[in-house]
Design a protein around this motif. Structure first.
Motif, mmCIF file in Angstrom:
data_model
loop_
_atom_site.group_PDB
_atom_site.id
_atom_site.type_symbol
_atom_site.label_atom_id
_atom_site.label_comp_id
_atom_site.label_asym_id
_atom_site.label_seq_id
_atom_site.Cartn_x
_atom_site.Cartn_y
_atom_site.Cartn_z
ATOM 1 N N PRO A 151 7.758 9.040 -5.597
ATOM 2 C CA PRO A 151 7.345 9.431 -6.952
ATOM 3 C C PRO A 151 5.942 10.048 -6.991
ATOM 4 O O PRO A 151 5.570 10.640 -8.001
ATOM 5 N N HIS A 152 5.181 9.909 -5.917
ATOM 6 C CA HIS A 152 3.801 10.419 -5.909
ATOM 7 C C HIS A 152 3.632 11.665 -5.039
ATOM 8 O O HIS A 152 2.505 12.091 -4.789
ATOM 9 N N ALA A 153 4.742 12.232 -4.568
ATOM 10 C CA ALA A 153 4.638 13.339 -3.591
ATOM 11 C C ALA A 153 3.915 14.560 -4.172
ATOM 12 O O ALA A 153 4.093 14.906 -5.342
ATOM 13 N N GLY A 190 6.594 17.406 6.729
ATOM 14 C CA GLY A 190 5.472 16.617 6.200
ATOM 15 C C GLY A 190 5.752 15.130 6.247
ATOM 16 O O GLY A 190 6.242 14.608 7.255
ATOM 17 N N CYS A 191 5.469 14.442 5.162
ATOM 18 C CA CYS A 191 5.769 13.008 5.086
ATOM 19 C C CYS A 191 7.276 12.844 4.916
ATOM 20 O O CYS A 191 7.863 13.393 3.973
ATOM 21 N N ALA A 192 7.892 12.062 5.810
ATOM 22 C CA ALA A 192 9.355 11.929 5.780
ATOM 23 C C ALA A 192 9.854 11.310 4.477
ATOM 24 O O ALA A 192 11.013 11.484 4.104
ATOM 25 N N ALA A 199 0.821 -1.220 0.000
ATOM 26 C CA ALA A 199 0.000 0.000 0.000
ATOM 27 C C ALA A 199 0.850 1.263 0.000
ATOM 28 O O ALA A 199 0.478 2.259 -0.612
ATOM 29 N N HIS A 200 1.965 1.248 0.707
ATOM 30 C CA HIS A 200 2.773 2.464 0.850
ATOM 31 C C HIS A 200 3.786 2.556 -0.297
ATOM 32 O O HIS A 200 4.415 1.551 -0.645
ATOM 33 N N PRO A 201 3.973 3.745 -0.864
ATOM 34 C CA PRO A 201 4.946 3.886 -1.958
ATOM 35 C C PRO A 201 6.348 3.385 -1.600
ATOM 36 O O PRO A 201 7.056 2.857 -2.459
ATOM 37 N N TYR A 202 6.748 3.529 -0.333
ATOM 38 C CA TYR A 202 8.076 3.038 0.058
ATOM 39 C C TYR A 202 8.119 1.510 -0.028
ATOM 40 O O TYR A 202 9.089 0.928 -0.523
ATOM 41 N N SER A 209 0.659 4.539 6.429
ATOM 42 C CA SER A 209 0.618 5.997 6.608
ATOM 43 C C SER A 209 1.028 6.664 5.304
ATOM 44 O O SER A 209 2.212 6.724 4.970
ATOM 45 N N CYS A 210 0.033 7.093 4.558
ATOM 46 C CA CYS A 210 0.268 7.787 3.286
ATOM 47 C C CYS A 210 -1.032 8.508 2.938
ATOM 48 O O CYS A 210 -2.120 7.959 3.152
ATOM 49 N N HIS A 211 -0.917 9.728 2.417
ATOM 50 C CA HIS A 211 -2.124 10.475 2.059
ATOM 51 C C HIS A 211 -2.916 9.796 0.948
ATOM 52 O O HIS A 211 -4.088 10.094 0.748
ATOM 53 N N LEU A 212 -2.287 8.878 0.220
ATOM 54 C CA LEU A 212 -2.985 8.253 -0.909
ATOM 55 C C LEU A 212 -3.823 7.045 -0.511
ATOM 56 O O LEU A 212 -4.653 6.597 -1.284
ATOM 57 N N VAL A 213 -3.581 6.485 0.687
ATOM 58 C CA VAL A 213 -4.339 5.269 1.051
ATOM 59 C C VAL A 213 -5.701 5.667 1.607
ATOM 60 O O VAL A 213 -5.887 6.755 2.151
ATOM 61 N N ARG A 253 0.786 18.699 -0.520
ATOM 62 C CA ARG A 253 0.266 18.278 0.786
ATOM 63 C C ARG A 253 1.297 17.419 1.524
ATOM 64 O O ARG A 253 1.500 17.552 2.728
ATOM 65 N N CYS A 254 1.949 16.511 0.766
ATOM 66 C CA CYS A 254 2.940 15.616 1.382
ATOM 67 C C CYS A 254 4.105 16.398 1.979
ATOM 68 O O CYS A 254 4.700 15.989 2.975
ATOM 69 N N ARG A 255 4.446 17.516 1.350
ATOM 70 C CA ARG A 255 5.577 18.316 1.846
ATOM 71 C C ARG A 255 5.232 19.058 3.138
ATOM 72 O O ARG A 255 6.109 19.405 3.915
HETATM 73 FE FE1 SF4 Z 1 4.422 9.646 -0.958
HETATM 74 FE FE2 SF4 Z 1 2.828 11.581 -0.092
HETATM 75 FE FE3 SF4 Z 1 2.299 9.063 0.502
HETATM 76 FE FE4 SF4 Z 1 4.353 10.288 1.623
HETATM 77 S S1 SF4 Z 1 2.202 10.805 1.895
HETATM 78 S S2 SF4 Z 1 4.347 8.243 0.780
HETATM 79 S S3 SF4 Z 1 5.071 11.557 -0.051
HETATM 80 S S4 SF4 Z 1 2.300 9.983 -1.541
#
Ligand code: SF4
Length: 343
Positions: free
Chosen positions: A312-314, A304-306, A267-270, A335-339, A317-319
């Motif tokens: 690649p999806h930042a 923001g999000c570390a 689920a998380h981009p990382y 923990s991601c704004h996209l989930v 808002r993420c910043r």
């Molecule tokens: Fe990427 Fe934003 Fe999700 Fe962080 S919150 S993982 S920067 S998409």
């Protein structure tokens, strides 16, 4: 892998971490001490190695803890074993805050939770014979009486990890890396633990030996009903052993899921980036890259999000806004704004 938890629904987790944090600060240098003398507050950098981690490990399960070098996973492992105190939060063993354990309960926790280190050579005293290394915890904790009982326990421990009992008379330097890791495992097992924290236990071994040591962990789990916190920088290692996987980034858990779900649909981009680095039939045509960029310093984590400088999806808002760890499906958090949070 099926999960056969040696527990009942009402039994507490064998280990539970609530909002666990760990900071490191260095001693002030001369100029900073001077500032203090003049009543000024020097700004000594604080390294937040672990930040508000919630995690529990059920009896009988294998929890994989994965992240890049420097993300705080080894620090977390040391906190679980009690080698390193947490700076904040609560650590419970079998439902009881370890701070409130009586001396006898503390001893039980200390013996029950053992650590296997990455570098077996550094963790073995080069001046002691293997038999003495294995006998030491028995003597220190009064777990065996008399020389013959100690000798028997040492012999059994060596046999259990697939080593010849005659090796008790040899020194650590006389063994290969794989054999030394087996000695490290025997030393942990000799005190009859329930829970092993395995900190990158195969990272220092030849690839040809790694599978043998993983198989030994799997055998021991079944034979002794052990629970593991299995720490690795490599997702492909925990794939073969973990029931659940926690992904750690810059001191925080960013995703937690049953292993099968995590590998099928990260689920998380990382996590997606880590998974993309594993050679597989599905992505055999891809070129493999390390995760883009470097892990930022925990001394000055990004706003923001570390993960945003490497994601690649930042977005904007993420910043600016750190995402919270939310439930995305039964037994899954990220923990991601996209989930999408599941209610
Ligand atoms: Fe990427 Fe934003 Fe999700 Fe962080 S919150 S993982 S920067 S998409």
């Amino acid at each position: 892998m099926s999960i056969d938890l040696h527990t009942t629904p009402s039994s507490p987790p064998i280990i539970e971490l609530e909002q666990i944090g760990r900071v490191f600060t260095r001693s002030p240098v001369a100029a900073e001490r001077l500032l203090s003398l003049f009543g000024r507050d020097p700004e000594i950098p604080v390294l937040r190695a672990v930040r508000a981690v919630d995690l529990s490990v059920q009896r009988g399960e294998v929890l994989g803890l994965v992240g890049e070098s420097g993300c705080g996973k080894s620090t977390l492992g040391r906190i679980v074993t009690g080698i390193l105190p947490a700076s904040s939060g609560k650590l419970s063993y079998e439902g009881q805050d370890v701070q409130t354990l009586t001396a006898q309960e503390k001893k039980r926790y200390t013996l029950s939770v053992q650590m296997i280190f990455q570098d077996p050579y550094a963790s073995l005293n080069p001046r002691q014979k293997v038999g003495d290394i294995l006998a030491e915890p028995l003597k220190v904790h009064g777990l065996a009486k008399g020389r013959s009982q100690i000798k028997e326990r040492v012999r059994d421990a060596l046999l259990e990890v697939g080593l010849d009992p005659a090796y008790a008379d040899r020194y650590p330097h006389q063994f290969s890396g794989g054999q030394r890791q087996r000695i490290g495992i025997a030393r942990a097992l000799i005190v009859e633990p329930d829970f092993l924290v395995c900190d990158e236990p195969i990272a220092a071994l030849d690839v040809s030996i790694q599978a043998q040591v993983i198989n030994l962990f799997l055998e021991l789990r079944t034979r002794r009903a052990l629970t593991y916190l299995f720490i690795s920088h490599d997702l492909s290692v925990v794939r073969h052993i973990a029931d659940r996987v926690a992904i750690m980034y810059l001191g925080e858990i960013v995703e937690l899921a049953p292993a099968a779900d995590l590998f099928a649909s990260p689920a998380h981009p990382y996590t997606q980036t880590l998974l993309d680095q594993i050679p597989s039939v599905r992505n055999r045509k891809r070129k493999f890259h390390a995760v883009k960029g470097e892990l930022p310093s925990p001394l000055s984590p990004p706003s923001g999000c570390a993960f945003h400088p490497r994601c690649p999806h930042a977005t904007e808002r993420c910043r600016n806004e750190a995402p919270s760890l939310v439930s995305i499906a039964p037994g899954r958090t990220a923990s991601c704004h996209l989930v999408k949070e599941s209610k």
